[in-house]
Design a protein around this motif. Structure first.
Motif, PDB file in Angstrom:
ATOM      1  N   VAL A 177     -52.093   7.379  50.937  1.00 19.89           N
ATOM      2  CA  VAL A 177     -51.102   7.292  52.022  1.00 19.89           C
ATOM      3  C   VAL A 177     -49.796   6.618  51.599  1.00 19.89           C
ATOM      4  O   VAL A 177     -48.728   7.039  52.046  1.00 19.89           O
TER       5      VAL A 177
ATOM      6  N   CYS B 292     -48.074   6.861  49.012  1.00 20.41           N
ATOM      7  CA  CYS B 292     -47.302   7.571  47.985  1.00 20.41           C
ATOM      8  C   CYS B 292     -46.218   8.473  48.587  1.00 20.41           C
ATOM      9  O   CYS B 292     -46.327   8.935  49.716  1.00 20.41           O
ATOM     10  N   PRO B 293     -45.170   8.718  47.793  1.00 20.20           N
ATOM     11  CA  PRO B 293     -43.990   9.430  48.297  1.00 20.20           C
ATOM     12  C   PRO B 293     -44.268  10.837  48.813  1.00 20.20           C
ATOM     13  O   PRO B 293     -43.570  11.317  49.709  1.00 20.20           O
ATOM     14  N   TRP B 294     -45.261  11.511  48.235  1.00 17.11           N
ATOM     15  CA  TRP B 294     -45.539  12.880  48.644  1.00 17.11           C
ATOM     16  C   TRP B 294     -46.653  12.948  49.683  1.00 17.11           C
ATOM     17  O   TRP B 294     -47.186  14.041  49.949  1.00 17.11           O
ATOM     18  N   PHE B 295     -46.997  11.800  50.282  1.00 17.66           N
ATOM     19  CA  PHE B 295     -47.970  11.822  51.376  1.00 17.66           C
ATOM     20  C   PHE B 295     -47.520  12.736  52.521  1.00 17.66           C
ATOM     21  O   PHE B 295     -48.334  13.513  53.052  1.00 17.66           O
ATOM     22  N   PRO B 296     -46.247  12.705  52.957  1.00 16.11           N
ATOM     23  CA  PRO B 296     -45.869  13.586  54.080  1.00 16.11           C
ATOM     24  C   PRO B 296     -46.158  15.062  53.808  1.00 16.11           C
ATOM     25  O   PRO B 296     -46.505  15.800  54.726  1.00 16.11           O
ATOM     26  N   GLU B 297     -46.000  15.496  52.555  1.00 15.61           N
ATOM     27  CA  GLU B 297     -46.279  16.905  52.246  1.00 15.61           C
ATOM     28  C   GLU B 297     -47.754  17.239  52.476  1.00 15.61           C
ATOM     29  O   GLU B 297     -48.091  18.240  53.111  1.00 15.61           O
TER      30      GLU B 297
ATOM     31  N   ASP C 275     -48.804  17.013  56.177  1.00 16.12           N
ATOM     32  CA  ASP C 275     -48.409  18.218  56.907  1.00 16.12           C
ATOM     33  C   ASP C 275     -49.399  19.351  56.647  1.00 16.12           C
ATOM     34  O   ASP C 275     -49.809  20.066  57.564  1.00 16.12           O
TER      35      ASP C 275
ATOM     36  N   MET D 100     -49.867  10.671  61.604  1.00 19.44           N
ATOM     37  CA  MET D 100     -49.191  11.844  61.057  1.00 19.44           C
ATOM     38  C   MET D 100     -50.089  13.080  61.069  1.00 19.44           C
ATOM     39  O   MET D 100     -49.762  14.091  60.458  1.00 19.44           O
TER      40      MET D 100
END
Lengths: 313, 313
Positions: B75, B77-82, B85, B158
């Motif tokens: 969670v 880490c920078p690419w968690f939103p990707e 989603d 999220m």
């Protein structure tokens, strides 16, 4: 709260009137830099270092080949340690800090440097720096100052010796007087000039009263906007460089490679995306750009040189 | 504080004795899952989702082609939103949370999800989650719990609906009893099984007393280590799969592409680096792996199925 439509800003900048103001120094900035006042002086400035590896790699290539001669770094971003390490090992490179209050992408994001509970007004419901600000967003200027001081202090702690400050997405310039004053306070506190362009005075009436008599003010800014079609990229830059006025101009550009990482990070919109950044890289690393500088008798200057005039004042 | 040498752990796991313990349930986990107790059941588990785009893209490819059937997400880490989603839009995919207390790279790093001033013992002098822990590092277990609760809450907010929890670099398992208890508390609070393997009981004497009678315990774990030469990668996996014992085994693997982003993010050492992850991707997406599963009559199970047995107990 006044917010900035960046595509519109790009247009405004290009048509903004040159306004002679109370802050116009007795000596022009060009003269302070040791040039005649009608010299055409240019900073070729890469923005957004630290945001991705792709931007770091392309910008380092740009700096090392002379395509850009100055750049600024986003401290809250995941790849900040990579560019901080580079800056520490290249102390003569002209790096500023690109003060950052937003995390404007969707699939790839970052949070604040300051403790989250000290800067709540800057954060969205998931704890990231806000994607965007609307007129209803209340950004507490004291919290902005806490966050930006934390960014500068992390950069210093990690060995970056910045030559200047500027503002990601112009948020500190274009939002309101209070945020502009935060930028100026940090500029004075850390003795680092904050990028302000005389082009913007007409649009932001709070600029001139806030500036000290000895403030560094760049004369002009050029940046490309989404109104320029991709196939007109080189035409725009060629035309703009040919029309450059006397004084100090900052050309704000965005290097990056049109690679897998950059495409993924920016895939929700084309503006300032992977292909955009590759186009900037391609134009400014071309022989055509070098030829134009010679043809137009344009001299390159850096923020390091400008900072010396700031500290001497 | 006891710390974990991960390469050593990999060896330990492979030679650890099967220990019959007081926590051995009356019904085996295989039986609870509806299989005979001598069935060979396998979770093919991708670790570290969220860490880079490269890991996300390769892991999504692995999930969609059936090469892996479960994975866990970092969670902070920078690419968690990707990947959040993706998880939100693929609610049937078997995603756990890979609880993260370290930021183990050098040029690419992340901070905590909780406010920094609430979790100081987890942070280095620059505000990132620590690169590593030494025996002298004091990690406050209350602060670890604050951070991990914040990670779970961000994931839920999220749209991730996790099926299980596990621990990045086994920090919650292998450090001390207090951190292991933090993991179990969160597991019970959020009703999500925490990955514990019976293989580890001999090495970590605080495991068995801490586990409740009805705790989910996986029987075996397989993971490759740096002692395996790159050219022996497929041999190791083939051999290990042929020797799989009855019960539930988790195969812990690390997908990613050997691409520019992944190479840059992991360039300081080869372990769990870009080429390592490409080798894992190549073996588990091969026809050879599918053939071995059939040859050995190995059935695939997911954490979603296991979680049902946890909640029913």
């Amino acid at each position: 709260m006044r917010t900035l439509n960046l595509p519109l800003l790009s247009c405004f900048l290009l048509v903004a009137n040159f306004s002679t103001s109370a802050q116009t120094p007795l000596k022009t900035l060009a003269e302070k830099l040791g040039y005649p006042s009608d010299a055409k002086l240019l900073i070729v400035h890469g923005d957004d270092l630290g945001v991705t590896h792709s931007v770091n790699a392309a910008s380092i290539k740009g700096l090392e080949t002379g395509a850009i001669n100055s750049a600024s770094i986003m401290v809250p971003c995941p790849w900040f340690p990579e560019i901080a390490d580079y800056a520490k090992n290249h102390p003569d490179a002209d790096f500023g800090l690109h003060l950052t209050l937003t995390s404007e992408r969707i699939y790839y994001r970052w949070g604040p440097v300051a403790p989250a509970d000290k800067v709540r007004s800057l954060l969205d419901e998931n704890g990231y720096l806000r994607h965007d600000w609307t007129p209803d967003t209340h950004i507490d200027p004291r919290q902005a100052e806490i966050e930006l001081r934390a960014q500068i202090e992390r950069a210093l702690a990690m060995g970056v010796r910045p030559t200047h400050l500027d503002s990601h997405q112009y948020r500190l310039d274009s939002t309101n007087k209070e945020l502009f004053q935060v930028a100026l306070r940090l500029s004075h506190e850390f003795k680092l000039p904050f990028f302000v362009s005389r082009d913007w005075f007409a649009d932001y009436p709070y600029f001139e009263p806030a500036l000290a008599q000895n403030e560094v003010v760049i004369d002009h800014t050029i940046t490309i906007g989404p109104e320029i079609a991709p196939e007109k990229w080189a035409d725009f830059y060629q035309d703009t460089i040919r029309k450059m006025k006397p004084g100090v101009t900052e050309l704000v550009i965005h290097f990056g490679y049109d690679d897998t990482e950059m495409r993924a990070a920016t895939r929700e919109r084309a503006t300032w995306g992977a292909a955009w950044r590759q186009r900037d890289f391609d134009f400014f690393t071309s022989a055509e750009f070098r030829r134009l500088l010679e043809e137009q008798d344009i001299k390159l200057v850096t923020w390091r040189e400008i900072a010396r005039t700031f500290r001497q004042d």
